[in-house]
Design an enzyme around this catalytic site. Structure first.
Site, PDB file in Angstrom:
ATOM      1  N   CYS A 179     -30.646 101.747 -21.700  1.00 46.13           N
ATOM      2  CA  CYS A 179     -31.648 102.026 -20.609  1.00 46.13           C
ATOM      3  C   CYS A 179     -32.970 102.416 -21.005  1.00 46.13           C
ATOM      4  CB  CYS A 179     -31.006 102.731 -19.409  1.00 46.13           C
ATOM      5  SG  CYS A 179     -31.999 103.204 -18.153  1.00 46.13           S
ATOM      6  N   CYS A 202     -33.704 105.960 -19.484  1.00 46.00           N
ATOM      7  CA  CYS A 202     -32.967 106.904 -20.008  1.00 46.00           C
ATOM      8  C   CYS A 202     -33.418 107.499 -21.238  1.00 46.00           C
ATOM      9  CB  CYS A 202     -31.500 106.534 -20.054  1.00 46.00           C
ATOM     10  SG  CYS A 202     -30.475 106.833 -18.546  1.00 46.00           S
ATOM     11  N   ASP A 211     -47.131 104.562 -15.485  1.00 43.35           N
ATOM     12  CA  ASP A 211     -46.494 103.344 -15.499  1.00 43.35           C
ATOM     13  C   ASP A 211     -47.170 102.640 -16.725  1.00 43.35           C
ATOM     14  OD1 ASP A 211     -44.571 101.148 -13.356  1.00 43.35           O
ATOM     15  OD2 ASP A 211     -46.041 100.191 -15.106  1.00 43.35           O
ATOM     16  N   HIS A 259     -28.729 108.502 -15.153  1.00 42.60           N
ATOM     17  CA  HIS A 259     -28.597 107.150 -14.873  1.00 42.60           C
ATOM     18  C   HIS A 259     -27.997 107.062 -13.592  1.00 42.60           C
ATOM     19  CE1 HIS A 259     -29.046 103.209 -15.902  1.00 42.60           C
ATOM     20  NE2 HIS A 259     -27.866 102.919 -15.368  1.00 42.60           N
ATOM     21  N   ASN A 302     -38.187  99.760  -5.431  1.00 44.44           N
ATOM     22  CA  ASN A 302     -37.725  98.405  -5.549  1.00 44.44           C
ATOM     23  C   ASN A 302     -36.281  98.434  -5.731  1.00 44.44           C
ATOM     24  OD1 ASN A 302     -40.189  97.349  -4.925  1.00 44.44           O
ATOM     25  ND2 ASN A 302     -40.643  97.423  -7.093  1.00 44.44           N
ATOM     26  N   GLY A 337     -37.995  92.928  -6.508  1.00 42.67           N
ATOM     27  CA  GLY A 337     -38.963  93.206  -7.722  1.00 42.67           C
ATOM     28  C   GLY A 337     -38.379  94.187  -8.577  1.00 42.67           C
ATOM     29  N   THR A 373     -37.076  95.666 -11.829  1.00 43.49           N
ATOM     30  CA  THR A 373     -36.936  95.145 -13.279  1.00 43.49           C
ATOM     31  C   THR A 373     -36.132  96.147 -14.079  1.00 43.49           C
ATOM     32  OG1 THR A 373     -39.090  95.729 -13.916  1.00 43.49           O
ATOM     33  CG2 THR A 373     -38.961  93.485 -12.901  1.00 43.49           C
ATOM     34  N   HIS A 389     -35.835 104.560  -9.417  1.00 42.24           N
ATOM     35  CA  HIS A 389     -37.177 105.045 -10.019  1.00 42.24           C
ATOM     36  C   HIS A 389     -38.008 104.703  -8.457  1.00 42.24           C
ATOM     37  CE1 HIS A 389     -37.128 100.659 -11.133  1.00 42.24           C
ATOM     38  NE2 HIS A 389     -38.455 100.715 -10.904  1.00 42.24           N
ATOM     39  N   HIS A 426     -42.149 104.278  -7.434  1.00 47.25           N
ATOM     40  CA  HIS A 426     -43.467 104.185  -7.896  1.00 47.25           C
ATOM     41  C   HIS A 426     -44.432 105.206  -6.891  1.00 47.25           C
ATOM     42  CE1 HIS A 426     -42.792 100.382 -10.091  1.00 47.25           C
ATOM     43  NE2 HIS A 426     -41.730 100.256  -9.390  1.00 47.25           N
TER      44      HIS A 426
HETATM   45  P1  5GP Z   1     -39.681  97.897 -11.049  1.00 48.40           P
HETATM   46  O1  5GP Z   1     -40.263  96.401 -11.347  1.00 48.40           O
HETATM   47  O2  5GP Z   1     -38.515  97.903 -11.382  1.00 48.40           O
HETATM   48  O3  5GP Z   1     -39.758  98.439  -9.727  1.00 48.40           O
HETATM   49  O4  5GP Z   1     -40.472  98.909 -11.709  1.00 48.40           O
HETATM   50  C1  5GP Z   1     -40.373  98.977 -13.078  1.00 48.40           C
HETATM   51  C2  5GP Z   1     -41.498  99.713 -13.863  1.00 48.40           C
HETATM   52  O5  5GP Z   1     -41.367 100.390 -15.000  1.00 48.40           O
HETATM   53  C3  5GP Z   1     -42.704  98.577 -14.006  1.00 48.40           C
HETATM   54  O6  5GP Z   1     -43.993  98.881 -13.091  1.00 48.40           O
HETATM   55  C4  5GP Z   1     -43.045  98.664 -15.350  1.00 48.40           C
HETATM   56  O7  5GP Z   1     -44.464  98.469 -15.749  1.00 48.40           O
HETATM   57  C5  5GP Z   1     -42.544 100.233 -15.778  1.00 48.40           C
HETATM   58  N1  5GP Z   1     -42.149  99.978 -17.136  1.00 48.40           N
HETATM   59  C6  5GP Z   1     -41.113  99.256 -17.829  1.00 48.40           C
HETATM   60  N2  5GP Z   1     -41.058  99.536 -18.968  1.00 48.40           N
HETATM   61  C7  5GP Z   1     -41.682 100.678 -19.228  1.00 48.40           C
HETATM   62  C8  5GP Z   1     -41.920 101.571 -20.467  1.00 48.40           C
HETATM   63  O8  5GP Z   1     -41.345 101.338 -21.332  1.00 48.40           O
HETATM   64  N3  5GP Z   1     -42.709 102.678 -20.239  1.00 48.40           N
HETATM   65  C9  5GP Z   1     -43.471 102.967 -19.064  1.00 48.40           C
HETATM   66  N4  5GP Z   1     -44.036 103.824 -19.092  1.00 48.40           N
HETATM   67  N5  5GP Z   1     -43.201 102.179 -18.005  1.00 48.40           N
HETATM   68  C10 5GP Z   1     -42.383 101.032 -18.200  1.00 48.40           C
HETATM   69 ZN    ZN Z   2     -30.984 105.009 -17.240  1.00 50.65          ZN
END
Ligand code: 5GP
Ligand code: ZN
Length: 115
Positions: A5, A8, A31, A47, A88, A94, A96, A101, A103
């Site tokens: 992860c 994590c 981000d 986690h 999300n 959305g 990913t 988490h 935003h």
């Molecule tokens: P989700 O799409 O799951 O709601 O948000 C995941 C967020 O994590 C995305 O906005 C993506 O840009 C951010 N993200 C993914 N990998 C990393 C990373 O390695 N470092 C940072 N700082 N942000 C990440």
């Molecule tokens: Zn995790």
């Protein structure tokens, strides 16, 4: 902590991130792909895969994450202009990264409803 992860690994200091706040339970960082002038990600250190996996014992943690977001927003002056706090859940919304988490987005005008 799970080894696969990415959040994590950020919380554990295994991969770098621009950490703007951390305590025993919560980490907040910029981000990597910002969608607004302010785009922070706020996570529990432990986690939890998604909001679907939150349990009653996590109630205080979620409240503290919310308070952390509000404080970070105020520190950046977003309380004057507005901001959005979004989590999300699931692919259709959305999500990913499968670690709960939130935003924190601000610093520009935003549309509603979201796409
Ligand atoms: P989700 O799409 O799951 O709601 O948000 C995941 C967020 O994590 C995305 O906005 C993506 O840009 C951010 N993200 C993914 N990998 C990393 C990373 O390695 N470092 C940072 N700082 N942000 C990440
Ligand atoms: Zn995790």
């Amino acid at each position: 902590m799970t080894n696969e992860c990415i959040f994590c690994q950020i919380a554990g200091g295994k991969i770098p991130a621009d950490i703007v706040y951390e305590d025993n339970d919560i980490v907040a960082f910029t981000d990597i792909n910002p969608e607004a002038p302010v785009h922070l990600v706020i996570i529990p250190r432990n986690h939890i895969a998604s909001l679907n996996d939150v349990e009653k014992k996590d109630t205080e943690l979620l409240g503290r994450i919310n308070m952390t977001a509000i404080t970070l927003a105020k520190q950046r002056g977003l309380d004057k202009t507005g901001y959005r706090l979004v989590s999300n859940m699931g692919r259709q919304a959305g999500q990913t990264v499968d670690h709960v988490h939130y935003h924190l987005l601000g610093g520009r005008f935003m549309m509603w409803p979201p796409g």
